[in-house]
Write a protein that holds these residues in place. Structure first.
Motif, PDB file in Angstrom:
ATOM      1  N   TYR A 151       0.852  -1.193   0.000  1.00 48.40           N
ATOM      2  CA  TYR A 151       0.000   0.000   0.000  1.00 48.40           C
ATOM      3  C   TYR A 151       0.885   1.239   0.000  1.00 48.40           C
ATOM      4  O   TYR A 151       1.982   1.226   0.542  1.00 48.40           O
ATOM      5  CB  TYR A 151      -0.831   0.082   1.278  1.00 48.40           C
ATOM      6  CG  TYR A 151      -1.939  -0.912   1.389  1.00 48.40           C
ATOM      7  CD1 TYR A 151      -3.081  -0.763   0.639  1.00 48.40           C
ATOM      8  CD2 TYR A 151      -1.851  -1.986   2.269  1.00 48.40           C
ATOM      9  CE1 TYR A 151      -4.127  -1.667   0.759  1.00 48.40           C
ATOM     10  CE2 TYR A 151      -2.880  -2.890   2.394  1.00 48.40           C
ATOM     11  CZ  TYR A 151      -4.012  -2.721   1.637  1.00 48.40           C
ATOM     12  OH  TYR A 151      -5.037  -3.606   1.765  1.00 48.40           O
ATOM     13  N   TYR A 211     -28.818 -14.163  -6.394  1.00 51.69           N
ATOM     14  CA  TYR A 211     -28.150 -15.431  -6.686  1.00 51.69           C
ATOM     15  C   TYR A 211     -29.034 -16.379  -7.506  1.00 51.69           C
ATOM     16  O   TYR A 211     -28.733 -17.565  -7.634  1.00 51.69           O
ATOM     17  CB  TYR A 211     -27.705 -16.103  -5.379  1.00 51.69           C
ATOM     18  CG  TYR A 211     -26.541 -15.365  -4.734  1.00 51.69           C
ATOM     19  CD1 TYR A 211     -25.243 -15.528  -5.209  1.00 51.69           C
ATOM     20  CD2 TYR A 211     -26.740 -14.486  -3.683  1.00 51.69           C
ATOM     21  CE1 TYR A 211     -24.174 -14.850  -4.639  1.00 51.69           C
ATOM     22  CE2 TYR A 211     -25.684 -13.795  -3.100  1.00 51.69           C
ATOM     23  CZ  TYR A 211     -24.403 -13.982  -3.583  1.00 51.69           C
ATOM     24  OH  TYR A 211     -23.349 -13.295  -3.021  1.00 51.69           O
ATOM     25  N   LYS A 227      -8.935 -10.386   1.743  1.00 52.47           N
ATOM     26  CA  LYS A 227      -9.535  -9.520   0.722  1.00 52.47           C
ATOM     27  C   LYS A 227      -8.963  -9.802  -0.665  1.00 52.47           C
ATOM     28  O   LYS A 227      -9.669  -9.677  -1.658  1.00 52.47           O
ATOM     29  CB  LYS A 227      -9.325  -8.051   1.094  1.00 52.47           C
ATOM     30  CG  LYS A 227     -10.249  -7.631   2.223  1.00 52.47           C
ATOM     31  CD  LYS A 227     -10.041  -6.189   2.528  1.00 52.47           C
ATOM     32  CE  LYS A 227     -10.972  -5.747   3.641  1.00 52.47           C
ATOM     33  NZ  LYS A 227     -10.655  -4.402   4.086  1.00 52.47           N
ATOM     34  N   ILE A 251     -18.308 -18.244  -3.531  1.00 54.77           N
ATOM     35  CA  ILE A 251     -17.620 -17.808  -2.302  1.00 54.77           C
ATOM     36  C   ILE A 251     -18.522 -16.897  -1.462  1.00 54.77           C
ATOM     37  O   ILE A 251     -19.566 -16.427  -1.928  1.00 54.77           O
ATOM     38  CB  ILE A 251     -16.334 -17.014  -2.632  1.00 54.77           C
ATOM     39  CG1 ILE A 251     -16.684 -15.674  -3.332  1.00 54.77           C
ATOM     40  CG2 ILE A 251     -15.369 -17.811  -3.472  1.00 54.77           C
ATOM     41  CD1 ILE A 251     -15.808 -14.546  -2.914  1.00 54.77           C
ATOM     42  N   LEU A 253     -18.174 -15.474  -7.839  1.00 52.11           N
ATOM     43  CA  LEU A 253     -18.902 -14.843  -6.735  1.00 52.11           C
ATOM     44  C   LEU A 253     -20.005 -15.756  -6.200  1.00 52.11           C
ATOM     45  O   LEU A 253     -20.360 -15.683  -5.024  1.00 52.11           O
ATOM     46  CB  LEU A 253     -19.491 -13.503  -7.187  1.00 52.11           C
ATOM     47  CG  LEU A 253     -18.448 -12.443  -7.584  1.00 52.11           C
ATOM     48  CD1 LEU A 253     -19.126 -11.184  -8.099  1.00 52.11           C
ATOM     49  CD2 LEU A 253     -17.544 -12.086  -6.410  1.00 52.11           C
ATOM     50  N   THR A 298      -6.332  -9.797   7.172  1.00 50.88           N
ATOM     51  CA  THR A 298      -7.517  -9.305   6.456  1.00 50.88           C
ATOM     52  C   THR A 298      -7.165  -8.939   5.017  1.00 50.88           C
ATOM     53  O   THR A 298      -7.949  -9.211   4.100  1.00 50.88           O
ATOM     54  CB  THR A 298      -8.113  -8.096   7.207  1.00 50.88           C
ATOM     55  OG1 THR A 298      -8.405  -8.516   8.538  1.00 50.88           O
ATOM     56  CG2 THR A 298      -9.376  -7.604   6.557  1.00 50.88           C
ATOM     57  N   PHE A 320      -9.663 -11.454  -8.515  1.00 50.18           N
ATOM     58  CA  PHE A 320      -9.921 -10.046  -8.819  1.00 50.18           C
ATOM     59  C   PHE A 320     -10.778  -9.842 -10.073  1.00 50.18           C
ATOM     60  O   PHE A 320     -11.363  -8.781 -10.276  1.00 50.18           O
ATOM     61  CB  PHE A 320      -8.614  -9.253  -8.927  1.00 50.18           C
ATOM     62  CG  PHE A 320      -8.870  -7.772  -8.879  1.00 50.18           C
ATOM     63  CD1 PHE A 320      -9.318  -7.181  -7.697  1.00 50.18           C
ATOM     64  CD2 PHE A 320      -8.715  -6.989 -10.009  1.00 50.18           C
ATOM     65  CE1 PHE A 320      -9.588  -5.824  -7.651  1.00 50.18           C
ATOM     66  CE2 PHE A 320      -8.981  -5.621  -9.962  1.00 50.18           C
ATOM     67  CZ  PHE A 320      -9.416  -5.045  -8.771  1.00 50.18           C
ATOM     68  N   MET A 366     -17.715 -10.411   7.484  1.00 45.87           N
ATOM     69  CA  MET A 366     -16.824  -9.609   8.323  1.00 45.87           C
ATOM     70  C   MET A 366     -17.572  -9.245   9.602  1.00 45.87           C
ATOM     71  O   MET A 366     -18.668  -8.679   9.539  1.00 45.87           O
ATOM     72  CB  MET A 366     -16.401  -8.357   7.575  1.00 45.87           C
ATOM     73  CG  MET A 366     -15.490  -8.665   6.403  1.00 45.87           C
ATOM     74  SD  MET A 366     -14.889  -7.215   5.558  1.00 45.87           S
ATOM     75  CE  MET A 366     -16.249  -6.859   4.491  1.00 45.87           C
ATOM     76  N   ARG A 382     -13.556 -11.231 -10.468  1.00 47.02           N
ATOM     77  CA  ARG A 382     -14.889 -11.247  -9.866  1.00 47.02           C
ATOM     78  C   ARG A 382     -15.979 -11.674 -10.856  1.00 47.02           C
ATOM     79  O   ARG A 382     -17.005 -11.017 -11.023  1.00 47.02           O
ATOM     80  CB  ARG A 382     -15.202  -9.888  -9.229  1.00 47.02           C
ATOM     81  CG  ARG A 382     -14.202  -9.501  -8.133  1.00 47.02           C
ATOM     82  CD  ARG A 382     -14.777  -8.710  -6.997  1.00 47.02           C
ATOM     83  NE  ARG A 382     -15.912  -7.932  -7.369  1.00 47.02           N
ATOM     84  CZ  ARG A 382     -15.865  -6.721  -7.920  1.00 47.02           C
ATOM     85  NH1 ARG A 382     -14.693  -6.171  -8.148  1.00 47.02           N
ATOM     86  NH2 ARG A 382     -16.961  -6.088  -8.216  1.00 47.02           N
ATOM     87  N   ARG A 403     -19.070 -13.857 -12.313  1.00 40.46           N
ATOM     88  CA  ARG A 403     -20.297 -14.306 -11.657  1.00 40.46           C
ATOM     89  C   ARG A 403     -20.132 -15.713 -11.044  1.00 40.46           C
ATOM     90  O   ARG A 403     -20.505 -15.949  -9.896  1.00 40.46           O
ATOM     91  CB  ARG A 403     -21.450 -14.301 -12.672  1.00 40.46           C
ATOM     92  CG  ARG A 403     -22.733 -14.681 -12.017  1.00 40.46           C
ATOM     93  CD  ARG A 403     -23.981 -14.548 -12.824  1.00 40.46           C
ATOM     94  NE  ARG A 403     -25.055 -14.842 -11.884  1.00 40.46           N
ATOM     95  CZ  ARG A 403     -25.786 -13.947 -11.260  1.00 40.46           C
ATOM     96  NH1 ARG A 403     -25.619 -12.682 -11.518  1.00 40.46           N
ATOM     97  NH2 ARG A 403     -26.696 -14.291 -10.385  1.00 40.46           N
ATOM     98  N   THR A 440     -10.741 -12.850  -1.927  1.00 42.05           N
ATOM     99  CA  THR A 440     -12.136 -12.660  -2.336  1.00 42.05           C
ATOM    100  C   THR A 440     -12.234 -11.743  -3.557  1.00 42.05           C
ATOM    101  O   THR A 440     -13.307 -11.597  -4.131  1.00 42.05           O
ATOM    102  CB  THR A 440     -12.971 -12.040  -1.204  1.00 42.05           C
ATOM    103  OG1 THR A 440     -12.328 -10.860  -0.764  1.00 42.05           O
ATOM    104  CG2 THR A 440     -13.144 -12.989  -0.055  1.00 42.05           C
ATOM    105  N   LEU A 454     -11.462  -8.455  -3.463  1.00 44.49           N
ATOM    106  CA  LEU A 454     -11.715  -7.056  -3.097  1.00 44.49           C
ATOM    107  C   LEU A 454     -10.463  -6.199  -3.238  1.00 44.49           C
ATOM    108  O   LEU A 454     -10.541  -5.011  -3.491  1.00 44.49           O
ATOM    109  CB  LEU A 454     -12.199  -6.968  -1.644  1.00 44.49           C
ATOM    110  CG  LEU A 454     -13.655  -7.301  -1.412  1.00 44.49           C
ATOM    111  CD1 LEU A 454     -13.961  -7.297   0.070  1.00 44.49           C
ATOM    112  CD2 LEU A 454     -14.569  -6.323  -2.131  1.00 44.49           C
ATOM    113  N   VAL A 455      -9.322  -6.811  -3.005  1.00 42.60           N
ATOM    114  CA  VAL A 455      -8.059  -6.073  -3.116  1.00 42.60           C
ATOM    115  C   VAL A 455      -7.215  -6.725  -4.200  1.00 42.60           C
ATOM    116  O   VAL A 455      -7.115  -7.957  -4.277  1.00 42.60           O
ATOM    117  CB  VAL A 455      -7.327  -6.080  -1.755  1.00 42.60           C
ATOM    118  CG1 VAL A 455      -5.904  -5.585  -1.897  1.00 42.60           C
ATOM    119  CG2 VAL A 455      -8.089  -5.223  -0.754  1.00 42.60           C
ATOM    120  N   HIS A 456      -6.656  -5.866  -5.029  1.00 45.04           N
ATOM    121  CA  HIS A 456      -5.829  -6.360  -6.134  1.00 45.04           C
ATOM    122  C   HIS A 456      -4.414  -6.589  -5.625  1.00 45.04           C
ATOM    123  O   HIS A 456      -3.815  -5.694  -5.044  1.00 45.04           O
ATOM    124  CB  HIS A 456      -5.833  -5.312  -7.247  1.00 45.04           C
ATOM    125  CG  HIS A 456      -5.316  -5.849  -8.529  1.00 45.04           C
ATOM    126  ND1 HIS A 456      -4.005  -5.731  -8.900  1.00 45.04           N
ATOM    127  CD2 HIS A 456      -5.922  -6.529  -9.516  1.00 45.04           C
ATOM    128  CE1 HIS A 456      -3.842  -6.301 -10.079  1.00 45.04           C
ATOM    129  NE2 HIS A 456      -4.988  -6.803 -10.468  1.00 45.04           N
TER     130      HIS A 456
END
Lengths: 265, 339
Positions: free
Chosen positions: B15, B128, B70, B101, B98, B66, B91, B105, B93, B95, B73, B75-77
């Motif tokens: 980061y 879904y 992420k 999984i 998703l 975390t 990443f 949180m 994401r 269909r 899942t 959410l974070v690249h």
């Protein structure tokens, strides 16, 4: 389940939940409707002014104009940037991003269902104003009403997509709403909310014609009053701005998702 | 190893964060010439998790647990490396990914605050693409397992924290995901609610052979659910193996409990090791693993010992110590050990 059936089911689920949500916020909706009476306040000012000076509209026309502005504003209000920003800042955007449904869908449907929940309050305010100014009452022509409904839908769609594109800035900044606040200042001035564009100097009207603002309010109002001379141009301009807003949203959405780090989690 | 559901190879995340000095001058400087610092949240982490495994992520605050979840899942690249979850690159994401999984949180909620949980469940069922009968059957099954059948029609804001978390789990599992990422799922819950959620997760894992990756600060969550743990320290994976293996690796000491026939001064006992506690004539001594034999001989020779036992310190104590100290010494720099 066919894609069409799945889409309709999703639409129904979000719409019914939206109605349930906004029924919970009845008092808030009533206050929001009251907060939208700025055009009605401006109406008082312009009625008074037109009674004493030379203006393109007479007091009754001013009244009708601002009552129409009130209606158009009630039907085209957009607040998605505040919702989106709250989701980003609190980190609750993450669960939405992990569902196989674009979050824009819920925001659009909930904006539309909010219109339904708001309608009784808005119509009540309109009725009170018409009782106060009975001379302003008129039955618009059916054709004008149809065109105005289309104009309002196009105005809402364009306002929504542009504000949603601004909301994407929330991926980088926690204060994306400040963009909307600047945009709103220009909107108030050029859209026809505080005065019909007929009373503006030619140069301002010419400049305004190159922006989307007059088409957000003034254009649908003119359609409802049966005074719009260039109907096609209005819809074309809205379509172009919608396209620009959509393109901006897609670019910022893709880049923003890459940048997003699920802040606050 | 059986079929891997999660494959992670040299995954890293860096980061960039702005740094500001305190005071007015610092503020001015920050305004005109912003300085940035790079933070390596996750450093070249690699592991594989098989279908049906329940794996615990352990680490102090800010260790990178975390962020890793992420990345898994989507959410974070990631900045470097690669990850595959359920056959997909997270990443993207897609269909299909998703739908397979879920992420829960403990400190974030997806339930609509002012409406009953059933409204959120209706939305999730539509998202879904579950038909009405399937959705109803799953709601009935999960709400029975979670013991919240009578809570689904009450506004979420009126529910207790434990009931809300159970509704969150129900909403997150309605589409029956194969891989569950749970980030502090029992955060802030009382002991009964924690226990009930652990029981539910165990049963869900057994019934559906779901893979569960869990982070928690409550060791009881980890000891009750996870056969395998991944220990993350300052962004790096320093241990991957059975929970008990942590003892050997990170507890270079043992507990010697001795009962004496006569009273002995603290100063005398401290010559043999660190006195952890004294209760009557019973004393608990902490002794380095390599000194145990020598210390025992000395104790028996020099003190009036009537009873003696050697124990491993509780796993909670070791992990708690690792978290508190935030440093693992030389052990922390060791290569990950796989079972």
């Amino acid at each position: 389940m066919s894609p069409a059936a799945a889409f309709l089911r999703k639409l129904r689920a979000f719409a019914s939940t939206g109605v349930a949500l906004f029924s919970e916020y009845r008092a808030e909706l009533f206050l929001w409707s009251l907060a939208g009476v700025i055009p009605l306040i401006m109406m008082g000012v312009w009625r008074q002014a037109s009674a004493t000076g030379a203006f393109p509209l007479d007091p009754t026309e001013f009244t009708r104009y601002f009552l129409a502005v009130f209606l158009v504003r009630q039907a085209t209000i957009v607040w998605v940037i505040w919702d989106f920003e709250a989701h980003v800042v609190s980190g609750t955007l993450s669960p939405l991003l992990l569902q196989p449904s674009n979050p824009a869908f819920r925001f659009v449907v909930w904006h539309l269902t909010e219109r339904l929940a708001r309608a009784p309050f808005a119509l009540a305010v309109l009725a009170i104003w018409l009782l106060l100014f009975p001379d302003a009452f008129f039955w618009p022509k059916l054709g004008d009403v149809c065109l105005a409904v289309l104009g309002i839908a196009a105005s809402f769609a364009t306002r929504f997509v542009i504000q949603y594109a601004f909301a994407m800035v929330g991926f980088w900044s926690e204060r994306a709403t400040s963009l909307e606040e600047v945009w709103f200042l220009v909107y108030v001035f050029l859209s026809g909310v505080i005065a019909p564009l007929d009373v503006y100097p030619d140069v301002v009207r010419t400049i305004a014609a190159f922006t989307p603002f007059p088409y957000f309010v003034y254009f649908p109002v003119q359609l409802l009053l049966g005074r719009e001379e260039n109907v096609l141009r209005g819809f074309v301009v809205l379509a172009v701005w919608w396209g620009l807003g959509y393109a901006l949203y897609r670019v910022l959405w893709r880049k923003g998702l890459r940048h997003y780090s699920a802040m606050g989690a | 190893m059986p079929e891997a559901v999660i494959e992670v190879e040299a995954l890293g995340k860096t980061y960039r964060t702005s740094v500001k000095q305190p005071g007015f001058r610092g503020t001015l400087r920050h305004y005109f010439r912003r300085q940035y610092r790079e933070i390596e949240a996750v450093r070249s982490v690699s592991f594989r998790i098989a279908r049906g495994e329940v794996v615990g992520f352990l680490g102090a605050n800010g260790a990178g647990k975390t962020t890793t979840l992420k990345m898994l899942t989507g959410l974070v690249h990631p900045t470097s490396g690669r990850a595959r979850v359920a056959g997909h690159e997270p990443f993207r994401r897609e269909r299909e990914f998703l739908e397979r999984i879920t992420l829960v949180m403990g400190n974030k909620q997806q339930l609509l605050w002012d409406l009953p949980a059933l409204e959120t469940l209706r939305i999730n069922a539509a998202i879904y693409r579950l038909d009405e009968a399937t959705a109803q059957a799953r709601i009935a099954e999960l709400s029975e397992l979670l013991e919240i059948q009578d809570k689904l029609r009450e506004p979420v804001r009126k529910l207790s924290l434990g009931e809300r978390m159970k509704c969150e789990l129900l909403a997150a599992l309605l589409h029956r995901p194969e891989v569950l990422f749970l980030d502090e799922p029992t955060l802030g819950l009382d002991v009964n609610a924690q226990d009930s959620i652990r029981g539910f997760l165990r049963e869900y894992n057994r019934r559906h052979r779901a893979t569960i990756v869990l982070t928690s600060h409550y060791m009881a969550d980890i000891t009750a659910l996870c056969e395998r743990v991944l220990l993350i320290h300052r962004g790096a994976l320093i241990y991957d193996g059975e929970l008990r293996g942590i003892l050997e690796r990170f507890a270079p000491y043992r507990e010697v409990e001795l009962t004496l026939d006569a009273g002995v001064a603290d100063e005398v006992l401290e010559r043999f090791g660190e006195v952890a506690s004294r209760k009557g004539r019973t004393t608990r001594l902490i002794v380095r693993r390599e000194d145990v034999t020598r210390t025992l001989q000395q104790l028996l020779r020099e003190l009036p010992v009537s009873d003696l036992a050697i124990k491993d310190p509780p796993i909670e104590q070791i992990v708690g110590r690792l978290f508190r100290e935030g440093s693992l010494g030389e052990e922390g720099s060791a290569e990950p050990r796989t079972p």
